[in-house]
Design an enzyme around this catalytic site. Structure first.
Site, mmCIF file in Angstrom:
data_model
loop_
_atom_site.group_PDB
_atom_site.id
_atom_site.type_symbol
_atom_site.label_atom_id
_atom_site.label_comp_id
_atom_site.label_asym_id
_atom_site.label_seq_id
_atom_site.Cartn_x
_atom_site.Cartn_y
_atom_site.Cartn_z
ATOM 1 N N GLY A 119 0.847 -1.186 0.000
ATOM 2 C CA GLY A 119 0.000 0.000 0.000
ATOM 3 C C GLY A 119 0.887 1.242 0.000
ATOM 4 O O GLY A 119 1.458 1.573 -1.026
ATOM 5 N N SER A 186 6.508 -4.322 -2.340
ATOM 6 C CA SER A 186 5.961 -3.039 -2.742
ATOM 7 C C SER A 186 6.199 -2.033 -1.602
ATOM 8 O O SER A 186 7.345 -1.866 -1.176
ATOM 9 C CB SER A 186 4.481 -3.196 -3.097
ATOM 10 O OG SER A 186 3.987 -2.077 -3.768
ATOM 11 N N TRP A 187 5.154 -1.370 -1.077
ATOM 12 C CA TRP A 187 5.363 -0.523 0.095
ATOM 13 C C TRP A 187 5.964 -1.345 1.242
ATOM 14 O O TRP A 187 6.740 -0.824 2.049
ATOM 15 C CB TRP A 187 4.059 0.127 0.541
ATOM 16 C CG TRP A 187 4.090 0.540 1.986
ATOM 17 C CD1 TRP A 187 3.484 -0.084 3.043
ATOM 18 C CD2 TRP A 187 4.822 1.646 2.557
ATOM 19 N NE1 TRP A 187 3.774 0.566 4.217
ATOM 20 C CE2 TRP A 187 4.599 1.623 3.945
ATOM 21 C CE3 TRP A 187 5.635 2.641 2.023
ATOM 22 C CZ2 TRP A 187 5.149 2.557 4.818
ATOM 23 C CZ3 TRP A 187 6.196 3.575 2.880
ATOM 24 C CH2 TRP A 187 5.950 3.532 4.260
ATOM 25 N N ASP A 342 7.206 -4.987 -14.079
ATOM 26 C CA ASP A 342 6.480 -4.340 -12.993
ATOM 27 C C ASP A 342 6.234 -2.880 -13.386
ATOM 28 O O ASP A 342 7.174 -2.107 -13.541
ATOM 29 C CB ASP A 342 7.311 -4.422 -11.712
ATOM 30 C CG ASP A 342 6.558 -3.947 -10.476
ATOM 31 O OD1 ASP A 342 5.638 -3.129 -10.617
ATOM 32 O OD2 ASP A 342 6.922 -4.390 -9.366
ATOM 33 N N HIS A 370 3.976 -6.931 -11.146
ATOM 34 C CA HIS A 370 4.185 -6.445 -9.784
ATOM 35 C C HIS A 370 3.731 -7.410 -8.692
ATOM 36 O O HIS A 370 4.359 -7.497 -7.637
ATOM 37 C CB HIS A 370 3.435 -5.119 -9.624
ATOM 38 C CG HIS A 370 3.561 -4.506 -8.269
ATOM 39 N ND1 HIS A 370 4.760 -4.009 -7.781
ATOM 40 C CD2 HIS A 370 2.639 -4.308 -7.276
ATOM 41 C CE1 HIS A 370 4.574 -3.522 -6.569
ATOM 42 N NE2 HIS A 370 3.296 -3.694 -6.230
#
Length: 395
Positions: A119, A186-187, A342, A370
C-alpha cells in the site's frame, strides 16, 4: 580471454549462491552474472544438462569457490504452502488513537518472520501465510495503522513511516521475540528497509519484492503519467476524475478529494485511485484483483493512506534516504525479487538498490509484473524463505 566450458546438472530456472558472491539471476532467462569476477551463459544440451560457458574468469579459485557455494544450497521448494489458520491473534493499542491487528500462524516455537503488507493501506490476507513453511516459521502478520482490521479505519492522524516502525517494535516486544526475519513487498519493501535500517540488530534476514524506494521519480512515473504510456486505457479512468485545470499534480488533486468532507467524493476518488493500481499490478489482467477496487471499505483505506504517504514523500528526510543508509544493513542476508515488467514499481528501483547493495541476491522474473501472486514471483519468494531456513538450520 579464457574460455571454459563445463556441463552441469542444474535444475532449470534455479539459481542460488553464497552471500559472499552476489548473483544476479533471471528466472526464465539463461544468463547470469557472478559478482564482477566472471560472467557465464547457459544452454541446454541434448542430455538435458546445461552447458556452462564462462568468460573472463580471473582465476580457477573463484570458480571453485562458486561451485562449493552451490553445494551449500540444495534445490529449494518453490511451491506455496497449503492454507493454514492462525493459532493466536489480537489487537495491540499502539497510541491514544490507533490499535493494530496482529496474528500468528505456523510453528509457535519456530523462527519468527514478520510479513509487512503493501500500500500503504493494503492490509493483510490469509494467502500471505502461504509463502512460509509452517513447520519451521512462526508467521506474524499485522495490519498497519488504518489498514485491514486495525482501527480507526483509513485514519491518517499519527500515521507516518516512523509510527509504523515504532508499532513493529512494540509488537515484537509484545510477542517477546528477540529478533526476526522481515518479509515485505511493494510498500512493504519500503517499510522493511526503513525498519531494518532503524533496528538492524533485530533482523535475521530479509526477503523483498517489487522494490519501492518512494522517490519522486517513482511517484511521478506511476501517478503523473509515465505508466500511462503502457496502460492508456486504465489511465483515462484515473485521469478523467480530475478536471484539466488540476492535472498539474494528480497526487495533490486526489489528496483534496480523498480528504473531502463529502463521503461520496471520497469514495469516488478512492475507487478511481485503487482501480488504477489494481488494473496495472499483474502482467496479465487479474479480474479478482481488479474487483478489489470496487470495495469501498478497502479502497478508502488503500487510497487515502497511500496518497497521504506519497504527498509526504514517505516522511523521509531526503529523496534517496533508503539508498543512503544501506551500509546499516549491508550485513543482513537478503533476497530481492523483482518482476521485469512491474509497472507499479518499475525495475529501475530494484536495480538502483542492487547497485547500492550488491551483497543482496537479485532475482529478476522475466515473465512477471508487480503482484506477489504471479507464479514466477511467488515461486522465488518461497525459495528465498527456504534459503534463509536452510541457512538458519545450518547455523
Amino acid at each position: 580471454m579464457t574460455r571454459l566450458i563445463m556441463t552441469l546438472g542444474l535444475a532449470p530456472n534455479s539459481v542460488s549462491c553464497a552471500s559472499s558472491l552476489p548473483l544476479i539471476s533471471s528466472s526464465s532467462s539463461s544468463h547470469f552474472q557472478l559478482a564482477s569476477s566472471f560472467s557465464f551463459s547457459t544452454n541446454i544440451a541434448a542430455s538435458g544438462k546445461r552447458n556452462l560457458v564462462l568468460r573472463g574468469c580471473k582465476s580457477e579459485t573463484k570458480l571453485r569457490e562458486f561451485m562449493e557455494s552451490e553445494k551449500e544450497f540444495p534445490e529449494f521448494n518453490r511451491d506455496l504452502y497449503p492454507s493454514i489458520e492462525p493459532y493466536s491473534s489480537g489487537f495491540l493499542k499502539v497510541s491514544d488513537i490507533h490499535t493494530i491487528y496482529w496474528e500468528q500462524s505456523g510453528n509457535p516455537n519456530g523462527h519468527p518472520v514478520i510479513f509487512l503488507h503493501g500500500g500503504p493501506g493494503g492490509g493483510t490476507s490469509p494467502s500471505n501465510r502461504r509463502f512460509f513453511d509452517p513447520e519451521f516459521y512462526r508467521i506474524i502478520l499485522l495490519d498497519q495503522r488504518g489498514s485491514g482490521k486495525s482501527t480507526p479505519h483509513a485514519c491518517l492522524e499519527e500515521n507516518t513511516t516512523w509510527d509504523l516502525i515504532s508499532d513493529i517494535e512494540k509488537l515484537r516486544e509484545h510477542l517477546e521475540i528477540p529478533e526476526w526475519q522481515v518479509f515485505g513487498g511493494s510498500w512493504g519493501s519500503t517499510l522493511a528497509l526503513a525498519y531494518s535500517q532503524s533496528h538492524p540488530e533485530k533482523v535475521t534476514g530479509m526477503v523483498l519484492r517489487g522494490i519501492f524506494l518512494l522517490r519522486k521519480k517513482e511517484i511521478d512515473w506511476f501517478y503523473e503519467g509515465g505508466a500511462a504510456a503502457i496502460y492508456p486505457d486504465a489511465w483515462e479512468q484515473f485521469r478523467d476524475l480530475i478536471p484539466e485545470s488540476e492535472r498539474g499534480s494528480f497526487v495533490e488533486a486526489y489528496r483534496k478529494r480523498l480528504n473531502s468532507d463529502d463521503k461520496e467524493i471520497q469514495y469516488a476518488a478512492a475507487r478511481a485511485w485503487t482501480m488504477w493500481e489494481m488494473m496495472t499490478a499483474h502482467l496479465l489482467p487479474n479480474n479478482e484483483n481488479i474487483k478489489r477496487g470496487e470495495d469501498d471499505s478497502f479502497s478508502l483505506a488503500f487510497a487515502r493512506i497511500e496518497n497521504h504517504y506519497f504527498v509526504n514523500r514517505g516522511f523521509f528526510p531526503s529523496d534517496g534516504f533508503l539508498l543512503d543508509n544501506i551500509d546499516k544493513i549491508r550485513h543482513i542476508r537478503t533476497t530481492i525479487v523483482q518482476g521485469r515488467y512491474d509497472v507499479c514499481c518499475p525495475m529501475m528501483s530494484a536495480w538502483d538498490l542492487h547497485k547500492a547493495w550488491p551483497e543482496a541476491d537479485l532475482k529478476i522474473i522475466q515473465d512477471a509484473g508487480h503482484s506477489a501472486n504471479e507464479p514466477g514471483i511467488a515461486a522465488e519468494l518461497v525459495a528465498a524463505n527456504e534459503k534463509l531456513k536452510h541457512i538458519k538450520n545450518g547455523a
